[in-house]
Design a protein around this motif. Sequence first.
Motif, PDB file in Angstrom:
ATOM      1  N   ALA A  93     -22.984  -4.490   5.183  1.00  0.00           N
ATOM      2  CA  ALA A  93     -22.608  -3.901   3.904  1.00  0.00           C
ATOM      3  C   ALA A  93     -22.622  -2.378   3.967  1.00  0.00           C
ATOM      4  O   ALA A  93     -21.912  -1.710   3.211  1.00  0.00           O
ATOM      5  N   ALA A  94     -23.443  -1.837   4.855  1.00  0.00           N
ATOM      6  CA  ALA A  94     -23.510  -0.383   4.981  1.00  0.00           C
ATOM      7  C   ALA A  94     -22.367   0.189   5.814  1.00  0.00           C
ATOM      8  O   ALA A  94     -22.152   1.403   5.832  1.00  0.00           O
ATOM      9  N   GLN A  95     -21.652  -0.699   6.524  1.00  0.00           N
ATOM     10  CA  GLN A  95     -20.568  -0.236   7.389  1.00  0.00           C
ATOM     11  C   GLN A  95     -19.289  -0.098   6.559  1.00  0.00           C
ATOM     12  O   GLN A  95     -18.346  -0.874   6.680  1.00  0.00           O
ATOM     13  N   ARG A  96     -19.247   0.872   5.701  1.00  0.00           N
ATOM     14  CA  ARG A  96     -18.097   1.107   4.841  1.00  0.00           C
ATOM     15  C   ARG A  96     -17.724   2.582   4.897  1.00  0.00           C
ATOM     16  O   ARG A  96     -18.603   3.460   4.921  1.00  0.00           O
ATOM     17  N   TYR A  97     -16.445   2.853   4.917  1.00  0.00           N
ATOM     18  CA  TYR A  97     -15.977   4.233   4.862  1.00  0.00           C
ATOM     19  C   TYR A  97     -15.929   4.682   3.406  1.00  0.00           C
ATOM     20  O   TYR A  97     -15.563   3.903   2.527  1.00  0.00           O
ATOM     21  N   PRO A  98     -16.310   5.901   3.128  1.00  0.00           N
ATOM     22  CA  PRO A  98     -16.253   6.378   1.733  1.00  0.00           C
ATOM     23  C   PRO A  98     -14.804   6.391   1.251  1.00  0.00           C
ATOM     24  O   PRO A  98     -13.896   6.818   1.964  1.00  0.00           O
ATOM     25  N   LEU A  99     -14.585   5.892   0.044  1.00  0.00           N
ATOM     26  CA  LEU A  99     -13.232   5.836  -0.495  1.00  0.00           C
ATOM     27  C   LEU A  99     -13.279   5.985  -2.008  1.00  0.00           C
ATOM     28  O   LEU A  99     -13.893   5.171  -2.708  1.00  0.00           O
ATOM     29  N   GLU A 100     -12.642   7.032  -2.504  1.00  0.00           N
ATOM     30  CA  GLU A 100     -12.500   7.221  -3.943  1.00  0.00           C
ATOM     31  C   GLU A 100     -11.243   6.496  -4.410  1.00  0.00           C
ATOM     32  O   GLU A 100     -10.219   6.518  -3.715  1.00  0.00           O
ATOM     33  N   PRO A 101     -11.286   5.861  -5.573  1.00  0.00           N
ATOM     34  CA  PRO A 101     -10.090   5.149  -6.060  1.00  0.00           C
ATOM     35  C   PRO A 101      -8.850   6.037  -6.127  1.00  0.00           C
ATOM     36  O   PRO A 101      -7.733   5.573  -5.920  1.00  0.00           O
ATOM     37  N   GLU A 102      -9.024   7.353  -6.409  1.00  0.00           N
ATOM     38  CA  GLU A 102      -7.891   8.259  -6.522  1.00  0.00           C
ATOM     39  C   GLU A 102      -7.188   8.477  -5.190  1.00  0.00           C
ATOM     40  O   GLU A 102      -6.087   9.039  -5.147  1.00  0.00           O
ATOM     41  N   ALA A 103      -7.809   8.031  -4.103  1.00  0.00           N
ATOM     42  CA  ALA A 103      -7.191   8.194  -2.783  1.00  0.00           C
ATOM     43  C   ALA A 103      -6.204   7.075  -2.461  1.00  0.00           C
ATOM     44  O   ALA A 103      -5.564   7.094  -1.417  1.00  0.00           O
ATOM     45  N   VAL A 104      -6.095   6.095  -3.355  1.00  0.00           N
ATOM     46  CA  VAL A 104      -5.207   4.951  -3.135  1.00  0.00           C
ATOM     47  C   VAL A 104      -4.069   5.036  -4.153  1.00  0.00           C
ATOM     48  O   VAL A 104      -4.306   5.160  -5.354  1.00  0.00           O
ATOM     49  N   ALA A 105      -2.851   4.938  -3.672  1.00  0.00           N
ATOM     50  CA  ALA A 105      -1.671   4.932  -4.542  1.00  0.00           C
ATOM     51  C   ALA A 105      -0.957   3.593  -4.383  1.00  0.00           C
ATOM     52  O   ALA A 105      -0.720   3.139  -3.259  1.00  0.00           O
ATOM     53  N   VAL A 106      -0.628   2.967  -5.510  1.00  0.00           N
ATOM     54  CA  VAL A 106       0.105   1.702  -5.509  1.00  0.00           C
ATOM     55  C   VAL A 106       1.537   1.985  -5.944  1.00  0.00           C
ATOM     56  O   VAL A 106       1.767   2.584  -7.006  1.00  0.00           O
ATOM     57  N   HIS A 107       2.494   1.545  -5.136  1.00  0.00           N
ATOM     58  CA  HIS A 107       3.914   1.804  -5.394  1.00  0.00           C
ATOM     59  C   HIS A 107       4.614   0.474  -5.662  1.00  0.00           C
ATOM     60  O   HIS A 107       4.593  -0.435  -4.814  1.00  0.00           O
ATOM     61  N   VAL A 108       5.215   0.361  -6.831  1.00  0.00           N
ATOM     62  CA  VAL A 108       5.867  -0.874  -7.261  1.00  0.00           C
ATOM     63  C   VAL A 108       7.372  -0.747  -7.073  1.00  0.00           C
ATOM     64  O   VAL A 108       7.998   0.187  -7.592  1.00  0.00           O
ATOM     65  N   MET A 109       7.960  -1.690  -6.319  1.00  0.00           N
ATOM     66  CA  MET A 109       9.417  -1.747  -6.187  1.00  0.00           C
ATOM     67  C   MET A 109       9.955  -2.472  -7.422  1.00  0.00           C
ATOM     68  O   MET A 109       9.979  -3.697  -7.483  1.00  0.00           O
ATOM     69  N   ALA A 110      10.359  -1.714  -8.431  1.00  0.00           N
ATOM     70  CA  ALA A 110      10.717  -2.288  -9.726  1.00  0.00           C
ATOM     71  C   ALA A 110      12.195  -2.662  -9.785  1.00  0.00           C
ATOM     72  O   ALA A 110      13.049  -1.971  -9.215  1.00  0.00           O
ATOM     73  N   ARG A 111      12.465  -3.751 -10.486  1.00  0.00           N
ATOM     74  CA  ARG A 111      13.850  -4.150 -10.744  1.00  0.00           C
ATOM     75  C   ARG A 111      14.433  -3.236 -11.822  1.00  0.00           C
ATOM     76  O   ARG A 111      13.874  -3.114 -12.914  1.00  0.00           O
ATOM     77  N   GLU A 112      15.584  -2.622 -11.515  1.00  0.00           N
ATOM     78  CA  GLU A 112      16.182  -1.664 -12.438  1.00  0.00           C
ATOM     79  C   GLU A 112      16.505  -2.294 -13.791  1.00  0.00           C
ATOM     80  O   GLU A 112      16.378  -1.670 -14.835  1.00  0.00           O
ATOM     81  N   THR A 113      16.917  -3.560 -13.774  1.00  0.00           N
ATOM     82  CA  THR A 113      17.349  -4.208 -15.016  1.00  0.00           C
ATOM     83  C   THR A 113      16.187  -4.547 -15.933  1.00  0.00           C
ATOM     84  O   THR A 113      16.404  -4.885 -17.098  1.00  0.00           O
ATOM     85  N   GLN A 114      14.928  -4.481 -15.431  1.00  0.00           N
ATOM     86  CA  GLN A 114      13.778  -4.874 -16.240  1.00  0.00           C
ATOM     87  C   GLN A 114      12.691  -3.805 -16.217  1.00  0.00           C
ATOM     88  O   GLN A 114      11.513  -4.118 -16.353  1.00  0.00           O
TER      89      GLN A 114
END
Length: 772
Positions: A93-114
């Motif tokens: 459990a201690a073997q984790r790299y520090p990661l702030e949520p702001e360092a992750v970006a989620v990109h959605v491939m959105a349908r133009e019609t919706q």
Amino acid sequence: GGLGEAEAAADSDEGETEWTEEGEGEEPASPGDAAATGVPVPSRSLLSAQPLPAGPGGPVTVGKVDPAHMVRLSTCTGLLSADAAAELIAWEAAQRYPLEPEAVAVHVMARETQLMAIVESCESTWGLPVPKLYYHVDRIVAAESFPISRGRWGISANLAADASPGEFPRWHGEPSLLNRSAAAAAASRPRHRVAALILPERPSTQGEHWTISHDKGMTWNTWLRFKMRAIFDYSVRAHWAEIRETEWFVYVDDDTYVLWEPLLELLRRYDPRTAHYFGRPLHEAGYPLFVGGGAGIVLSRAAADQLSAVRDSDACDPLNLKWTDRMHSGGDAWLGDCAENAGVHTDMEFGFYPQPPVSNLFSLYKDAVAFHGVENHAAMHAALAANGSDAAYDPRCVPVFVDHKYNCLPHFIIGGVPKAGTTSLYKYLMQHPDVVSAEDKELTFWGNFFTPKHRPGRDEVMSDYLTRFPKISPSDFKVTGEATPGYLFCLTCPTYILKYMPKVRLLFTLRNPVPRAYSEYLNKVVDRTVVRYLAKRIDNKMEKELSDDAPPFESIVDDVARTMGSCGSPNRTFSMMDEYSTEMDEAGCYVNPFVGEGRYARYLRLWLGMVPKRQLMILNFDEWTASDEAAQASMGDVAQFLQLSRFEFRVSEAHNTHANRSVHVDKDAASAAAAIKAQAVEDELPVRTRCILHDFFQPFNSDLAHLLAQYGYPPMTHTWQSGSGCNGTSLWRFANVLPAVPHANEVVEEAEQKICGTVDHPCLAGSDVKAI
């Protein structure tokens, strides 16, 4: 394996790592300071104080396994003590790299019609806790709904209302998340944007650009490759500060539901400074492995930089896909080819599921970080929130995602045998206020006598089976089910029923096979189907013509007597739903289905071996129909088995008798149960006919008695008394050695041993005696 940098080392050895004896190899590199965490690194001596032997119990070689699961597996196999396991879990459990949520970006491939509906759906469900969320569409489409900034990297204002509502575009409907209070918005200030892309015209529009694109070989998949490249370029190269600060890039389809906290937990196992590229791996024989889109593609900053460096190479040209004859050739395939050219290889990671769970098995999806194929995010959000909550969720409900929302799967199936009270059981259950009927009693979907090897796929189950049941909400649960007696004889039914309905309750009702055979014959006489029923074979189509030329039941039983003499061995007999060999056919081992269906143990053995006992109830027709009191008591047991409240069932009527035929739920075909019992069909049989059947079924009933005892079910064959007045001389050719295995006796001819004593068709199924 699977811990920080040790993972990369393990993956370099084709994804496997092996524990070695003490002193060999090195400890996995820790991303943090062990002293700072206060958790000591466990020594190899925890794993084994002595060299481990080879073979079972020796060193364990594993592929990619969740570390916590690996510890549990090692504890179960005795490689770790409980104390050592606890220490290793704490260390892991201690073997984790520090990661702030702001360092992750989620990109959605959105349908133009919706676009508007997609933004609203994500913003009000899984997107709520995500700090940086981007919806990628063509610039022209984006500008129709949002004010977009000028320049190469057009972007909208923040969708989350951290300013006055007047600064944001109007919504076509309720604004929901957009009208949050300013205080609530200021507390989180997520950066949710619409990212405007410069794309070729969609092939479906067939406008001016379509001609140009078509001449260049533009297809729908080619356009998707252009869009994926544009999304990648934007996410990595855009000059906005929030883009530059990103360490992890996650690309998903707009019908994907992301589980944010599990995603962060997964990413903390990896160093973004190392090239990582993972998600749901796709593999086609002869082609390199790549990550499939939809459920999610994850790139670390290092991997994105490597891909960006070769972005202008021929290998990353959307018009020049390297593997043109590969089945997958969309945007995910383009990214995979580009990654291969950049030297970025696929990590074997799990948790990216191509569709939501078929049933309520969320506890088995603890590694899930995303579900693809979720058209209704709100329904998925509500189902996940209700999971495990007694107040909002009935534990009897097993939800399935149908028609963009969750409904409960059928709760029970009555598997029967024909003429053993399945219709009466079903119609008695329909009296309960918490039970609702299917479209009809007998759906025969999973298979029956005529299709004993039906293998339905998920789409077929969804469209052809579940649609025949009422839609039951998890918040307003009702019990529903069906009753198809032919399921008992279906070889694939237990596998596929449990695959799609893993918690379904099954009821089988069995009856003395002698009167059962005659009762079914009388039903077929009324239906005028005796002739076509006798002529049926497993690989022949059923004749549709009705006939009044039914042979007498006595002559049908005489054929059974001849079979007993020519075939010799009970378990070489076969009927229309059985597989058989040429030798068995030539030996005259065929028995008509009226008799063949009474060899219960042959078919029940498969179900008992696969269905958990808590999900399978077996009833004795001769006991539960003996009186109204017995029927009432048995229905009480059935109600308890189906987790229903106590109820006073009306059991004075018998349904679907030969005197009043109907199995349909919308037609009442009831007879007085007392009158039916007073006219027992067995009393109508000549003594000779009854004795032949009694003789035929004796070894099969013996086998059933042993089978029920083996699995801890109450005995029932002792109540089946049909041998009164019979002389006790068996017509079976090997009667002197029954129920022992015939070929185990020296008096059996050698030719007969070759026929029945083979692996393919031993004389007695389930025998411990080896086949000759």
